[in-house]
Design an enzyme around this catalytic site. Sequence first.
Site, PDB file in Angstrom:
ATOM      1  N   GLU A 122       0.809  -1.225   0.000  1.00 48.06           N
ATOM      2  CA  GLU A 122       0.000   0.000   0.000  1.00 48.06           C
ATOM      3  C   GLU A 122       0.842   1.275   0.000  1.00 48.06           C
ATOM      4  O   GLU A 122       0.417   2.305  -0.498  1.00 48.06           O
ATOM      5  CB  GLU A 122      -0.963   0.013   1.183  1.00 48.06           C
ATOM      6  CG  GLU A 122      -2.120  -0.977   1.061  1.00 48.06           C
ATOM      7  CD  GLU A 122      -1.787  -2.351   1.623  1.00 48.06           C
ATOM      8  OE1 GLU A 122      -0.598  -2.626   1.923  1.00 48.06           O
ATOM      9  OE2 GLU A 122      -2.728  -3.162   1.763  1.00 48.06           O
TER      10      GLU A 122
ATOM     11  N   PHE B  15     -11.812  -7.001  13.926  1.00 47.65           N
ATOM     12  CA  PHE B  15     -10.743  -7.498  13.062  1.00 47.65           C
ATOM     13  C   PHE B  15     -10.362  -6.419  12.039  1.00 47.65           C
ATOM     14  O   PHE B  15     -11.214  -5.862  11.376  1.00 47.65           O
ATOM     15  CB  PHE B  15     -11.193  -8.771  12.342  1.00 47.65           C
ATOM     16  CG  PHE B  15     -10.164  -9.292  11.376  1.00 47.65           C
ATOM     17  CD1 PHE B  15      -8.916  -9.709  11.824  1.00 47.65           C
ATOM     18  CD2 PHE B  15     -10.439  -9.344  10.015  1.00 47.65           C
ATOM     19  CE1 PHE B  15      -7.955 -10.175  10.936  1.00 47.65           C
ATOM     20  CE2 PHE B  15      -9.486  -9.813   9.119  1.00 47.65           C
ATOM     21  CZ  PHE B  15      -8.240 -10.225   9.579  1.00 47.65           C
ATOM     22  N   GLN B  16      -9.081  -6.133  11.950  1.00 48.80           N
ATOM     23  CA  GLN B  16      -8.539  -5.125  11.035  1.00 48.80           C
ATOM     24  C   GLN B  16      -9.124  -3.741  11.254  1.00 48.80           C
ATOM     25  O   GLN B  16      -9.316  -2.978  10.324  1.00 48.80           O
ATOM     26  CB  GLN B  16      -8.704  -5.566   9.575  1.00 48.80           C
ATOM     27  CG  GLN B  16      -7.885  -6.832   9.296  1.00 48.80           C
ATOM     28  CD  GLN B  16      -7.672  -7.100   7.828  1.00 48.80           C
ATOM     29  OE1 GLN B  16      -8.552  -6.850   7.014  1.00 48.80           O
ATOM     30  NE2 GLN B  16      -6.511  -7.637   7.495  1.00 48.80           N
TER      31      GLN B  16
ATOM     32  N   MET C 236      24.430   8.756   2.257  1.00 49.51           N
ATOM     33  CA  MET C 236      24.234  10.023   2.944  1.00 49.51           C
ATOM     34  C   MET C 236      24.500   9.875   4.441  1.00 49.51           C
ATOM     35  O   MET C 236      25.040  10.768   5.086  1.00 49.51           O
ATOM     36  CB  MET C 236      22.813  10.546   2.697  1.00 49.51           C
ATOM     37  CG  MET C 236      22.589  11.958   3.177  1.00 49.51           C
ATOM     38  SD  MET C 236      23.784  13.118   2.487  1.00 49.51           S
ATOM     39  CE  MET C 236      22.859  13.787   1.103  1.00 49.51           C
TER      40      MET C 236
HETATM   41  C1  LIG Z   1      12.394   5.584   5.176  1.00 56.14           C
HETATM   42  C2  LIG Z   1      13.685   6.229   5.526  1.00 56.14           C
HETATM   43  N1  LIG Z   1      14.496   5.670   6.448  1.00 56.14           N
HETATM   44  C3  LIG Z   1      15.670   6.255   6.761  1.00 56.14           C
HETATM   45  C4  LIG Z   1      16.074   7.404   6.159  1.00 56.14           C
HETATM   46  C5  LIG Z   1      17.395   8.056   6.530  1.00 56.14           C
HETATM   47  N2  LIG Z   1      18.321   8.100   5.374  1.00 56.14           N
HETATM   48  C6  LIG Z   1      18.474   9.196   4.626  1.00 56.14           C
HETATM   49  S1  LIG Z   1      19.528   8.984   3.369  1.00 56.14           S
HETATM   50  C7  LIG Z   1      19.833   7.396   3.824  1.00 56.14           C
HETATM   51  C8  LIG Z   1      20.775   6.532   3.028  1.00 56.14           C
HETATM   52  C9  LIG Z   1      20.254   6.215   1.692  1.00 56.14           C
HETATM   53  O1  LIG Z   1      21.078   5.270   1.103  1.00 56.14           O
HETATM   54  P1  LIG Z   1      20.962   4.923  -0.435  1.00 56.14           P
HETATM   55  O2  LIG Z   1      19.539   4.764  -0.824  1.00 56.14           O
HETATM   56  O3  LIG Z   1      21.849   3.796  -0.741  1.00 56.14           O
HETATM   57  O4  LIG Z   1      21.462   6.253  -1.145  1.00 56.14           O
HETATM   58  P2  LIG Z   1      22.893   6.979  -1.147  1.00 56.14           P
HETATM   59  O5  LIG Z   1      22.855   8.005  -0.056  1.00 56.14           O
HETATM   60  O6  LIG Z   1      23.932   5.949  -0.939  1.00 56.14           O
HETATM   61  O7  LIG Z   1      22.932   7.628  -2.481  1.00 56.14           O
HETATM   62  C10 LIG Z   1      19.100   7.063   4.962  1.00 56.14           C
HETATM   63  C11 LIG Z   1      19.160   5.762   5.640  1.00 56.14           C
HETATM   64  C12 LIG Z   1      15.182   7.964   5.212  1.00 56.14           C
HETATM   65  N3  LIG Z   1      15.447   9.102   4.578  1.00 56.14           N
HETATM   66  N4  LIG Z   1      14.018   7.350   4.894  1.00 56.14           N
END
Ligand SMILES: Cc1ncc(C[n+]2csc(CCOP(=O)(O)OP(=O)(O)O)c2C)c(N)n1
Lengths: 567, 164
Positions: A53, A115-116, A480
């Site tokens: 979803e 339920f749900q 990041m």
């Molecule tokens: C749902 C969610 N969980 C955690 C984060 C925190 N977060 C921001 S950037 C990142 C890393 C993303 O890694 P990747 O998709 O491999 O991209 P890269 O930065 O390596 O280009 C995380 C964990 C987020 N933005 N969204």
Amino acid sequence: MKKVEITGAEMFARSLADEGVEYLFGYPGGAVLHIYDALYQQEKVKHILVRHEQAATHAADGYARATGKPGVVLVTSGPGATNAVTGIATAYLDSIPMVVFTGQVPTDMIGNDAFQEVDSVGITRPCVKHNFLVKDLSELTSTIKKAFYVATTGRPGPVVVDIPKDITAQRGEYNYPSKVSIRSYNPVVKGHIGQIKRAVELMMKAKRPMLYTGGGVVLDNASDELTELTKTLNFPITQTLMGLGAYPATDKQFVGMLGMHGTYEANMGMHNCDVLIAIGARFDDRVTGNIEKFCPDARIIHLDIDPASISKNVKVDVPIVGGVKSVLQDMLKLLKSGDYKTDMDAVALWWEQILEWRSKDCLKFDATGKIIKPQMVVQKLYEVTNGDAYVTSDVGQHQMWAAQYYKFDKPRRWINSGGLGTMGFGMPAAMGVQLAYPDATVACITGEGSIQMNIQELSTLKQYGLPIKVITLNNGMLGMVRQWQEFFYQKRYAMSYMESLPDFVKLAESYGHTGMRIEKPEDVEGALREAMKIRDRVVFMDFITDSEENVYPMIPAGAGQNEMILV
Amino acid sequence: MRHIISILIENEAGALSRVAGLFSARGYNIESLTVAPTNDPSLSRMTLVTSGTDEIIEQITKQLNKLIDVVKLQDMTEGVHMEREMMLVKVRVANHQEREDVKRFSDIFRGRVIDVSEETYTIEVTGSTSKLDAFIKNLSKIQVLELVRSGVIGIARGEKILSL
Ligand SMILES: Cc1ncc(C[n+]2csc(CCOP(=O)(O)OP(=O)(O)O)c2C)c(N)n1
């Protein structure tokens, strides 16, 4: 004459058709079975069956961002509704028009921990523009109409309509209102002309002006007006992450994106300007940096449709509440009257300063090594697609590189979760965009972390034959997060490395798509060209990129806009 | 500064929680909140007492106005207005002296003893928040068993009205 009676479920389907809904993104379950049965027996509204979803909401959201029409979602009660919450919040923070229908347990069971059962109205309340629980069949169609009206007018946003199952089985006469009005909801479109004049007068006095524009320009389809205004004034313009494309990025007056990963010239321009003209932007903390140090010399004009956005984070001097398009049209009329002249000499000097900042070339990178630089992939994608693709992204370094290196010349081409920063947004959003524009090139720039958050949608893409291009910048790290750990946690890379990544090529193939793994810089362009030729299925491109690369420039948290870390 | 904000809001399930949710989500403080239907059964009137800097109060009123269920809003503090709060206090009155004291205090504050038992008096007092605070202060030597306040309601003086 005998009245024709139909079920609530049939009314639902007919209401959507009468509302002009083309696609409904959803997933069935007990509470919405009557509705699914009604949808099955009609052809006007096409239902897209996602695999989760959350993806339904992002797909509807992507559709909405690309087309300007509201995205529409249908999920079942309980887990269906809770799975949709992330997508609802994503749309809420970026003010995206969306209507989400959630099934609910029958009226007489509400409150019994049936339920749900979850309190969908309660759970979504803080992340919707408004929500409704339909308590009586007689209110069903008018509530649907109201939901679309609220979602698409004023500052747009998601609206949830919770429909108990018994109501979808009851019978009544169908009547879809052509218009609704809500006495407590009257969004202002026309700006106050006195304020608009004050703003224009201030703009004429500016010696170091700066236009700072955001997603509001895109949402109000005001690109033409913004472009004309910017050209008329000859002022430098910077755009937020959400605003990219509203003003052509290839134009010389565009100084790049601003904010945490904005260009040197944009952020220095902001910091040193004397008049700041904020249009459809909301002074987000990722834009302003440290509020105490924000635009110290500037008098600020702020145009926004939402009065609550004005003077929320930064006190402004000339507030204008109104629709961007309408107010910019009024401004242009004033400027054309001939009564107003900008300080051309001062602005020319200001431009000299900006060009000096620009000459730092803050986005340069060294692509001579043997490992693929992620920036280069985006640059090549830009060239290969002639800058004309729809680009969605996930969240992380790749998102910033996409924003920095793909030069968007048109609005609604750049589709990303700016406000909530939702990993897992990119691929489902691309699905919605491709449905809206079957012949367009739709690329999802992602990371190997983000793509795994909604990877199951490869299956949906197959089912509906949506040939998006997945551009994975695979640095083997949650990049990041790793970057912040490198800068601010002495390289203690806690949980930012993922072991046992899947073989994305095989994974794509197992879903019936094409996979490519690209490891050498010299192969990047050729692979992209080849991928763009494939029009009948997804091409999943796994670019193995430099895991040490960082996004520059960067304003560290707590710093001012003039305190960037450059390469 | 303390502000009294009066709101006309759709008399619908969930409207109250939207307001309460807004305050908790955005970290605004609520000193008191009262709500009841008006002479127009489709509308409720809510009175909120809150405090904050001018900027915070401006945000609060804007955010409240943004709620779809909010029909109209007035910051009472901006004009001349009257405010009232009702309080019911149950005190222990163990001897003649205490009974006399409590009666005297409540007379001074135009309160009334509305219930008595062998060892308790229940007093009703109406007035501004500060008046009720003062009354409680005066009872310092008396044991308060229970105290309930209605929260503030307010209305503007003169011709000014809050209606559709
Ligand atoms: C749902 C969610 N969980 C955690 C984060 C925190 N977060 C921001 S950037 C990142 C890393 C993303 O890694 P990747 O998709 O491999 O991209 P890269 O930065 O390596 O280009 C995380 C964990 C987020 N933005 N969204």
